[in-house]
Design an enzyme around this catalytic site. Structure first.
Site, mmCIF file in Angstrom:
data_model
loop_
_atom_site.group_PDB
_atom_site.id
_atom_site.type_symbol
_atom_site.label_atom_id
_atom_site.label_comp_id
_atom_site.label_asym_id
_atom_site.label_seq_id
_atom_site.Cartn_x
_atom_site.Cartn_y
_atom_site.Cartn_z
ATOM 1 N N GLU A 111 6.239 -0.409 0.580
ATOM 2 C CA GLU A 111 7.103 -0.779 1.707
ATOM 3 C C GLU A 111 6.594 -2.025 2.405
ATOM 4 O OE1 GLU A 111 8.489 -0.660 6.009
ATOM 5 O OE2 GLU A 111 6.488 -0.764 5.141
ATOM 6 N N GLU A 112 5.273 -2.122 2.542
ATOM 7 C CA GLU A 112 4.686 -3.208 3.326
ATOM 8 C C GLU A 112 4.828 -4.580 2.672
ATOM 9 O OE1 GLU A 112 3.809 -3.004 6.259
ATOM 10 O OE2 GLU A 112 3.101 -0.990 6.732
ATOM 11 N N ASP A 138 9.454 6.199 10.230
ATOM 12 C CA ASP A 138 8.426 5.167 10.303
ATOM 13 C C ASP A 138 7.881 5.104 11.720
ATOM 14 O OD1 ASP A 138 6.793 2.940 9.574
ATOM 15 O OD2 ASP A 138 8.349 2.248 8.195
ATOM 16 N N HIS A 197 -0.676 -1.967 12.637
ATOM 17 C CA HIS A 197 -1.332 -2.907 11.721
ATOM 18 C C HIS A 197 -2.715 -3.314 12.237
ATOM 19 C CE1 HIS A 197 2.212 -4.328 8.985
ATOM 20 N NE2 HIS A 197 2.257 -3.035 9.247
#
Length: 362
Positions: free
Chosen positions: A208-209, A231, A323
């Protein structure tokens, strides 16, 4: 709630950068198998749990198992590892971090992201933010040959070395909550599900990233009648940020997305499905927030526009410091997200789905 905490801990501490999700995948399979009728792993590594319902209509739930990482692109003659990013990093969060480096035989060895001490940093540059090209990883060797003997090569992937921890009561911190908490929400909801009016495809997606890759492949395979992505979302409810820019707040419930995205275009959640989720939250007394996020998107973007189109929406878990090695969330928000997911899956009948599929039906 403690069982959710333990589930999230297992998922968070597993190592799985985009494209190398094996360790996380094994955790997901073990946790998923008792609660579904079938588990399939596709060619790219998506884990698909199938739970049959009372109709042939198909619901897809997606949560990604990959985390942002690094990849070694050069080994200095002194044994230091140079690297490039996998996914979206803020370089400041990497300085002086411990990391895990994956060797060619699948082992993980420790290293640190080195930086100059202030004593020898050139004058005037003490507070400059570094660029990734200037950073390196020290694995405690003295030569390129010694690094290669350990199994480190160009192409070795790297993730942060960080333990899950409880800050206070139900507030926890760790790495890779984006999106291991979404995976935990999906798995937790599976434990609670009762009679389903449609057949569920619970998908732990890969990559996904780096472009929503796994969800694209899975959606083509499943061709769902409607879909939900799970998410994290931004919780910028911190000092120095105006309330308008908070996006969401910790402890105020899961978020129901209105839209997200950025320069690459916006994802707008299917209004009918979104409003259906809001209605269920109100009826059940589940606290929720509405989410408008300019920046970042989810697997829903990749699913919504497959084939003839798929009504898609997103349930998000508010998370601070996304992140970074120290992401923070409120477990109660995540548990309430699982309750809302359960209710949506159990109360979205074929008749309701048909209203999503035909824009002429009011």
């Amino acid at each position: 709630m403690e069982d959710f905490v333990q589930l999230l801990k297992k998922l968070s501490e597993a190592r799985g950068p985009s494209g190398f999700e094996d360790e996380v995948r094994e955790v997901v399979i073990r946790e998923m198998e008792p609660y579904v009728d079938e588990v399939v792993v596709d060619k790219w590594g998506n884990v698909i749990g199938v739970k049959r319902g009372s109709s042939d209509y198909r619901a897809m739930v997606a949560a990604h198992i990959d985390e942002i990482g690094l990849v070694v692109d050069h080994i200095e003659k002194e044994g230091y590892l140079r690297f490039r990013p996998i996914g979206g990093w803020n370089e400041v969060t990497l300085v002086s971090q411990r990391v895990w480096v994956r060797t060619s035989d699948g082992r993980w060895i420790r290293g640190v992201v080195g930086s100059l001490p202030p004593h020898v940093t050139p004058s005037g540059r003490e507070r400059e933010a570094p660029e990734i090209k200037d950073l390196y990883i020290d694995i405690g060797v003295y030569s390129r040959e010694e690094a290669e003997k350990l199994g480190v090569t160009v192409g070795s992937v790297v993730v942060l070395d960080r333990e899950f921890a409880v800050l206070n009561g139900k507030v926890v911190t760790g790495k890779a909550f984006d999106d291991r908490v979404g995976v935990a929400v999906m798995l937790y909801a599976l434990r609670m599900l009762e009679k389903l009016p449609v057949t569920l495809y619970a998908v732990a997606t890969v990559q996904e990233e780096v472009g929503l890759r796994g969800a694209s492949v899975a959606a083509e395979r499943i061709n769902p009648h409607y879909a939900l992505a799970l998410d994290t979302t931004i919780a910028a409810d911190v000092p120095g940020v105006g309330e308008r820019l908070h996006v969401t707040k910790l402890g105020k419930g899961p978020a129901i997305k209105v839209l997200d995205g950025g320069r690459g275009g916006l994802f707008i959640a299917h209004p009918g499905l979104r409003d259906h989720i809001v209605k269920l939250a109100r009826e059940l007394g589940i606290p929720y927030q509405m989410e408008v996020l300019y920046g970042g998107t989810t697997d829903a973007m990749a699913i919504a526009f497959r084939r003839e189109g798929v009504p898609a929406a997103v349930i998000s878990v508010p998370t601070r410091y996304i992140h970074s090695p120290v992401e923070v969330l409120d477990v109660e928000d995540a548990v309430n997200a699982a309750k809302l997911l359960k209710a949506t899956l159990e109360r979205t009948t074929p008749e309701i789905v048909e209203k999503f599929l035909d824009k002429r039906v009011k």
